[in-house]
Design an enzyme around this catalytic site. Structure first.
Site, short mmCIF file in Angstrom:
data_model
loop_
_atom_site.label_atom_id
_atom_site.label_comp_id
_atom_site.label_asym_id
_atom_site.label_seq_id
_atom_site.Cartn_x
_atom_site.Cartn_y
_atom_site.Cartn_z
N LYS A 192 62.06 40.47 62.76
CA LYS A 192 63.25 41.33 62.80
C LYS A 192 63.61 41.77 61.38
O LYS A 192 64.14 40.99 60.59
CB LYS A 192 64.45 40.62 63.43
CG LYS A 192 65.52 41.63 63.79
CD LYS A 192 66.92 41.10 63.85
CE LYS A 192 67.60 40.91 62.52
NZ LYS A 192 67.84 42.16 61.75
N GLY A 245 67.84 35.09 53.62
CA GLY A 245 69.11 35.82 53.60
C GLY A 245 70.23 34.94 53.08
O GLY A 245 70.01 33.99 52.33
N THR A 247 73.34 32.32 52.75
CA THR A 247 73.49 30.90 53.13
C THR A 247 74.29 30.75 54.43
O THR A 247 73.92 29.97 55.31
CB THR A 247 74.11 30.11 51.97
OG1 THR A 247 73.15 30.08 50.91
CG2 THR A 247 74.45 28.69 52.37
N GLY A 250 72.17 31.45 57.29
CA GLY A 250 71.25 30.32 57.46
C GLY A 250 71.87 29.23 58.31
O GLY A 250 71.22 28.64 59.19
N GLU A 267 65.20 30.40 53.31
CA GLU A 267 65.23 30.78 51.89
C GLU A 267 66.54 31.53 51.70
O GLU A 267 66.67 32.67 52.15
CB GLU A 267 63.99 31.63 51.60
CG GLU A 267 63.59 31.59 50.15
CD GLU A 267 64.18 32.74 49.39
OE1 GLU A 267 65.30 32.56 48.86
OE2 GLU A 267 63.55 33.78 49.32
N CYS A 301 67.31 36.96 45.05
CA CYS A 301 67.91 35.66 45.41
C CYS A 301 67.89 34.68 44.23
O CYS A 301 68.79 33.88 44.08
CB CYS A 301 67.23 35.07 46.62
SG CYS A 301 65.45 35.02 46.45
N GLU A 402 77.63 34.09 45.00
CA GLU A 402 76.49 35.01 44.86
C GLU A 402 76.99 36.46 44.98
O GLU A 402 77.54 36.86 46.00
CB GLU A 402 75.45 34.73 45.96
CG GLU A 402 74.20 35.55 45.78
CD GLU A 402 73.11 35.25 46.81
OE1 GLU A 402 73.41 35.25 48.02
OE2 GLU A 402 71.97 35.00 46.40
P1 NAI Z 1 72.38 38.32 55.98
O1 NAI Z 1 71.82 37.01 55.60
O2 NAI Z 1 73.51 38.30 56.95
O3 NAI Z 1 71.21 39.22 56.61
C1 NAI Z 1 69.83 38.96 56.41
C2 NAI Z 1 69.11 39.08 57.74
O4 NAI Z 1 69.68 38.20 58.70
C3 NAI Z 1 69.21 40.47 58.38
O5 NAI Z 1 68.00 40.77 59.04
C4 NAI Z 1 70.32 40.30 59.38
O6 NAI Z 1 70.27 41.23 60.45
C5 NAI Z 1 70.08 38.89 59.86
N1 NAI Z 1 71.25 38.23 60.44
C6 NAI Z 1 72.55 38.39 60.12
N2 NAI Z 1 73.33 37.60 60.87
C7 NAI Z 1 72.51 36.91 61.71
C8 NAI Z 1 72.71 35.93 62.72
N3 NAI Z 1 73.93 35.51 63.06
N4 NAI Z 1 71.62 35.43 63.35
C9 NAI Z 1 70.39 35.84 63.03
N5 NAI Z 1 70.14 36.77 62.09
C10 NAI Z 1 71.19 37.30 61.43
O7 NAI Z 1 72.77 39.09 54.66
P2 NAI Z 1 73.73 40.39 54.53
O8 NAI Z 1 74.91 40.21 55.42
O9 NAI Z 1 72.90 41.60 54.72
O10 NAI Z 1 74.16 40.30 53.01
C11 NAI Z 1 75.29 39.54 52.63
C12 NAI Z 1 75.01 38.74 51.38
O11 NAI Z 1 73.96 37.82 51.64
C13 NAI Z 1 74.52 39.52 50.18
O12 NAI Z 1 75.59 40.09 49.48
C14 NAI Z 1 73.83 38.46 49.39
O13 NAI Z 1 74.76 37.73 48.65
C15 NAI Z 1 73.23 37.57 50.46
N6 NAI Z 1 71.81 37.86 50.69
C16 NAI Z 1 70.90 37.01 50.13
C17 NAI Z 1 69.57 37.26 50.27
C18 NAI Z 1 68.57 36.34 49.66
O14 NAI Z 1 67.38 36.69 49.58
N7 NAI Z 1 68.95 35.16 49.25
C19 NAI Z 1 69.06 38.44 50.98
C20 NAI Z 1 70.11 39.24 51.57
C21 NAI Z 1 71.42 38.95 51.40
#
Ligand code: NAI
Ligand code: MG
Length: 499
Positions: A192, A245, A247, A250, A267, A301, A402
């Protein structure tokens, strides 16, 4: 001034002209069952790029069923050598179509085209080739047991159907990191992509079919987190979920995984310390501090977003860093001269600007940047000034949370114990950097820093052969290298009575 714009190549124009973009399920590009679509936005212009069919729970069910059928059926008959050849073929195709991927990535994510060409595409190809090589080298062991006359051996088997949920900062690289290791191990995949950046994953899906992967082995379903992502994480017939994505997301995934106790690897976020000692090479450290944060718009990240600098060199280092930052050319990703593009989305834009205000209110001093870009040509789009906060402390929110944008906080320190305590005073544990010419000090500090990766006199060095992942609330499991094989295989112990 917007200058030499990269024109989109005919293949990208053709790809974008068949809309809405369909998802890949069971070897076919299909519409969502609901018929719903969502918009993919160009972060440099805020304009629609293309509509994409939106996967929800029912589509995820279809994709998981396809993956299960493939896993129990046709995929079992495919030998490790054939898996290797399929991955090699895929890597060759990506390389052949590299320019399309660079343009699509830049258009959709916002990143500078020169970065996408130099890094995202070649790194993806190399990654897939590396795991192609592993496909034929995964095996169990024979064990010398003492409890009787037995022959005992282990089989290293694929875990089964894996759900993979990826973010928007490196859409193509993240897809490759997830898919290649799983396929090498003999798993089947439902991927996804992030809702902000589904395009390169969908183009990848086309090449997956062209490479000859059997139907259902790799399925790609763009959609939103709370619907399709959550459905995948909770699915009773998914054996493992791999996530990159935030924390807090996660945490949701771990909770959802409890239904069938599926395996999870995570991660997650970071707030990584980058420590410059007064005996370090200050020019190299300034450049390293810059590289640690300001590539990919700071949406990395492991960004070294907390820059700890020993007091006697604080002025020198921060002024050298400021002069490097001031040379960054911000512009649209497809502008050939752009060093830094817009951040990925309106949400991310709002979040970063809010943190810039928070930092100023907390008493940090923005010696570079500190707000949105003022250039009259960049008023549409999510352009943030690259920002250096001095006068920062490790207690400030801008140093604890972050931000995931082009923002670095420079924090002075007086001695080694103090800086180690502060560096570890975070919920995260992803990356860390150390700059010193004293080799004993470098190793001593590397030993006590709580992080999955420590860079000494460098930052953001990456290689597909070297494991990457975090500790504490930055997650668990390691991607890259041979450690990633542990994520997608499980051990079976077989006993033979020799009496
Ligand atoms: P997110 O972690 O919510 O999204 C990443 C992925 O997870 C996307 O594919 C999203 O559709 C999916 N996702 C979201 N909620 C989910 C759930 N309840 N169950 C399963 N999958 C889910 O990140 P978001 O909201 O796009 O960004 C918010 C903050 O997260 C950013 O500002 C940043 O601080 C952090 N982030 C960190 C990343 C990393 O590589 N450590 C990557 C992306 C975001
Ligand atoms: Mg989220």
């Amino acid at each position: 001034m917007v200058t030499k714009q990269q024109k989109l190549c005919p293949e990208v124009i053709k790809f974008l002209s068949s809309a809405p973009k369909k998802m890949l399920i069971n070897g076919e590009f299909v519409e969502s069952l609901s018929g719903k679509t969502f918009d993919t936005i160009n972060p440099a212009t805020e304009e629609l790029i293309v509509k994409v069919y939106e996967a929800d729970k029912e589509d995820i069910n279809r994709a998981v069923n396809a993956a299960r059928t493939a896993f129990e059926g046709c995929w079992k008959k495919v030998t490790p050598y054939q898996r290797q050849q399929l991955l090699f073929k895929l890597a060759d195709l990506i390389e052949k179509h590299g320019e399309e991927f660079a343009e699509l990535e830049s258009l959709n994510n916002g990143k500078a085209i020169k970065e996408a060409r130099a890094l995202d595409v070649p790194f993806t190809v190399e990654h897939i080739r590396y795991y192609a090589g592993w496909a034929t080298k995964i095996h169990g062991e024979t064990i010398s047991v003492s409890c009787g006359n037995y022959f005992n051996y282990t089989l290293r088997e694929p875990v089964g159907v894996v759900g993979q949920i990826i973010p928007w900062n490196f859409p193509l690289i993240m897809a490759a990191w997830k898919i290649a290791a799983a396929i090498a191990c003999g798993c089947c995949v439902v991927l996804k992509p992030a809702e902000q950046t589904p395009l390169t994953a969908l183009r990848l899906g086309e090449l997956i079919m062209e490479a000859g992967f059997p139907e259902g082995v790799i399925n790609i379903c763009p959609g939103f987190g709370p619907t399709s992502g959550a459905a995948l994480a909770a699915h009773m017939d998914v054996d493992k979920v791999a996530f990159t994505g935030e924390t807090s997301t996660g945490r949701e995934i771990v909770k959802a995984s409890a239904f069938n106790l599926k395996r999870v690897s995570l991660e997650l976020g970071g707030k990584s310390p980058n420590i410059v000692f007064k005996d370090g090479d200050i020019d190299a450290a300034a450049q390293g501090a810059f590289n640690a944060v300001f590539f990919n718009q700071g949406q990395v990240c492991c960004a070294g977003s907390r820059l700890f600098v020993e007091k006697p060199v604080y002025e020198e280092l921060t002024s050298k860093l400021a002069s490097i930052i001031n040379k960054i050319k911000v512009g649209t990703g497809l502008d050939l001269e752009t060093d830094m593009g817009p951040v990925v989305s309106h949400d991310q834009f709002k979040k970063v600007l809010e943190y810039l205000e928070i930092g100023k209110k907390e008493g940090a001093k923005a010696v570079c940047g500190g707000s949105k870009v003022n250039d009259p040509n960049l008023q549409k789009g999510y352009f943030v000034e690259p920002t250096l906060f001095t006068n920062a402390t490790n207690k400030m929110r801008v140093a604890r949370e972050e931000i995931f944008g082009p923002v670095i906080c420079a924090i002075p320190f007086t001695d080694i114990d103090e800086v180690v305590t502060q560096a570890n005073d975070t919920v995260y544990g992803l990356g860390a950097g150390i700059w010193t010419k004293d080799i004993k000090k470098a190793h001593r500090v590397a030993n006590v820093l709580k992080a999955g990766t420590v860079w000494i006199n460098c930052y953001s060095a990456f290689d597909v052969a070297s494991p990457f992942g975090g500790c504490k609330q930055s997650g668990y499991g390691r991607e890259c290298g041979k450690d990633a094989l542990d994520l997608y295989t499980q051990i079976k112990s077989v006993w033979v009575n020799l009496d």
